[in-house]
Design a protein around this motif. Sequence first.
Motif, PDB file in Angstrom:
ATOM      1  N   LEU A   1       0.804  -1.220   0.000  1.00 24.04           N
ATOM      2  CA  LEU A   1       0.000   0.000   0.000  1.00 24.04           C
ATOM      3  C   LEU A   1       0.838   1.271   0.000  1.00 24.04           C
ATOM      4  N   TYR A   2       1.994   1.250   0.659  1.00 20.77           N
ATOM      5  CA  TYR A   2       2.820   2.452   0.784  1.00 20.77           C
ATOM      6  C   TYR A   2       4.186   2.207   0.165  1.00 20.77           C
ATOM      7  N   GLY A   3       4.334   2.569  -1.070  1.00 19.19           N
ATOM      8  CA  GLY A   3       5.638   2.461  -1.714  1.00 19.19           C
ATOM      9  C   GLY A   3       5.824   1.142  -2.429  1.00 19.19           C
ATOM     10  N   ASN A   4       4.938   0.846  -3.337  1.00 21.63           N
ATOM     11  CA  ASN A   4       4.996  -0.408  -4.072  1.00 21.63           C
ATOM     12  C   ASN A   4       5.878  -0.235  -5.304  1.00 21.63           C
ATOM     13  N   ILE A   5       7.168   0.006  -5.074  1.00 22.08           N
ATOM     14  CA  ILE A   5       8.084   0.260  -6.176  1.00 22.08           C
ATOM     15  C   ILE A   5       8.427  -1.054  -6.876  1.00 22.08           C
TER      16      ILE A   5
ATOM     17  N   ALA B   1      12.299  -3.736  -1.109  1.00 16.70           N
ATOM     18  CA  ALA B   1      11.388  -2.617  -1.355  1.00 16.70           C
ATOM     19  C   ALA B   1      11.646  -1.481  -0.374  1.00 16.70           C
ATOM     20  N   LEU B   2      11.925  -1.805   0.875  1.00 17.81           N
ATOM     21  CA  LEU B   2      12.208  -0.773   1.877  1.00 17.81           C
ATOM     22  C   LEU B   2      13.481  -0.006   1.533  1.00 17.81           C
ATOM     23  N   VAL B   3      14.514  -0.725   1.115  1.00 17.81           N
ATOM     24  CA  VAL B   3      15.772  -0.058   0.736  1.00 17.81           C
ATOM     25  C   VAL B   3      15.550   0.851  -0.465  1.00 17.81           C
ATOM     26  N   PHE B   4      14.812   0.372  -1.467  1.00 20.68           N
ATOM     27  CA  PHE B   4      14.513   1.215  -2.632  1.00 20.68           C
ATOM     28  C   PHE B   4      13.712   2.449  -2.231  1.00 20.68           C
ATOM     29  N   ASN B   5      12.727   2.277  -1.348  1.00 25.33           N
ATOM     30  CA  ASN B   5      11.910   3.411  -0.911  1.00 25.33           C
ATOM     31  C   ASN B   5      12.734   4.429  -0.138  1.00 25.33           C
ATOM     32  N   ILE B   6      13.621   3.977   0.716  1.00 19.14           N
ATOM     33  CA  ILE B   6      14.489   4.902   1.455  1.00 19.14           C
ATOM     34  C   ILE B   6      15.420   5.627   0.495  1.00 19.14           C
ATOM     35  N   PHE B   7      15.972   4.891  -0.467  1.00 18.69           N
ATOM     36  CA  PHE B   7      16.874   5.491  -1.450  1.00 18.69           C
ATOM     37  C   PHE B   7      16.149   6.558  -2.268  1.00 18.69           C
ATOM     38  N   ILE B   8      14.952   6.282  -2.706  1.00 14.77           N
ATOM     39  CA  ILE B   8      14.176   7.265  -3.484  1.00 14.77           C
ATOM     40  C   ILE B   8      13.814   8.461  -2.614  1.00 14.77           C
TER      41      ILE B   8
ATOM     42  N   VAL C   1      14.866  12.276  -3.450  1.00 15.94           N
ATOM     43  CA  VAL C   1      13.863  13.340  -3.564  1.00 15.94           C
ATOM     44  C   VAL C   1      14.204  14.496  -2.627  1.00 15.94           C
ATOM     45  N   VAL C   2      14.609  14.187  -1.400  1.00 19.02           N
ATOM     46  CA  VAL C   2      14.971  15.253  -0.454  1.00 19.02           C
ATOM     47  C   VAL C   2      16.186  16.022  -0.968  1.00 19.02           C
ATOM     48  N   ILE C   3      17.171  15.327  -1.505  1.00 17.61           N
ATOM     49  CA  ILE C   3      18.364  16.005  -2.033  1.00 17.61           C
ATOM     50  C   ILE C   3      17.994  16.883  -3.218  1.00 17.61           C
ATOM     51  N   VAL C   4      17.166  16.388  -4.120  1.00 18.96           N
ATOM     52  CA  VAL C   4      16.767  17.186  -5.303  1.00 18.96           C
ATOM     53  C   VAL C   4      15.974  18.408  -4.869  1.00 18.96           C
TER      54      VAL C   4
END
Length: 108
Positions: free
Chosen positions: A43-47, A87-94, A98-101
């Motif tokens: 449901l939250y971050g289905n990358i 999925a958690l690692v990918f979500n944290i990385f994204i 996003v915060v850096i951009v």
Amino acid sequence: LPPYEMLPTGMNADETSQSTTVLVEEEQPPPRDHLVWSLCTTLYGNIFCLGFLAFFFSVKSRDRKVLGDRSGALSYGSTAMCLNITALVFNIFIAVIVVIVITVTISN
């Protein structure tokens, strides 16, 4: 054959040493299926649909646990856990990207 030894003649049962051996089998905890974690990942971050795949393997793990197939439940549960971690690692990385951009965009 009887499950006991015959006493030698002239010996009383009270004269022998009495010992009792009790075998206690440890009950193993049921295998984890990580269903709630997989549902949250779905449901939250289905990358890359990793959350959906984790949910699929969690349901299969729960089915195997209900059927009494411990090894199958462990296998599907560990696959669901690996997919959830990925999925958690990918979500944290994204989220970090996003915060850096946003930070770089606002500072310019």
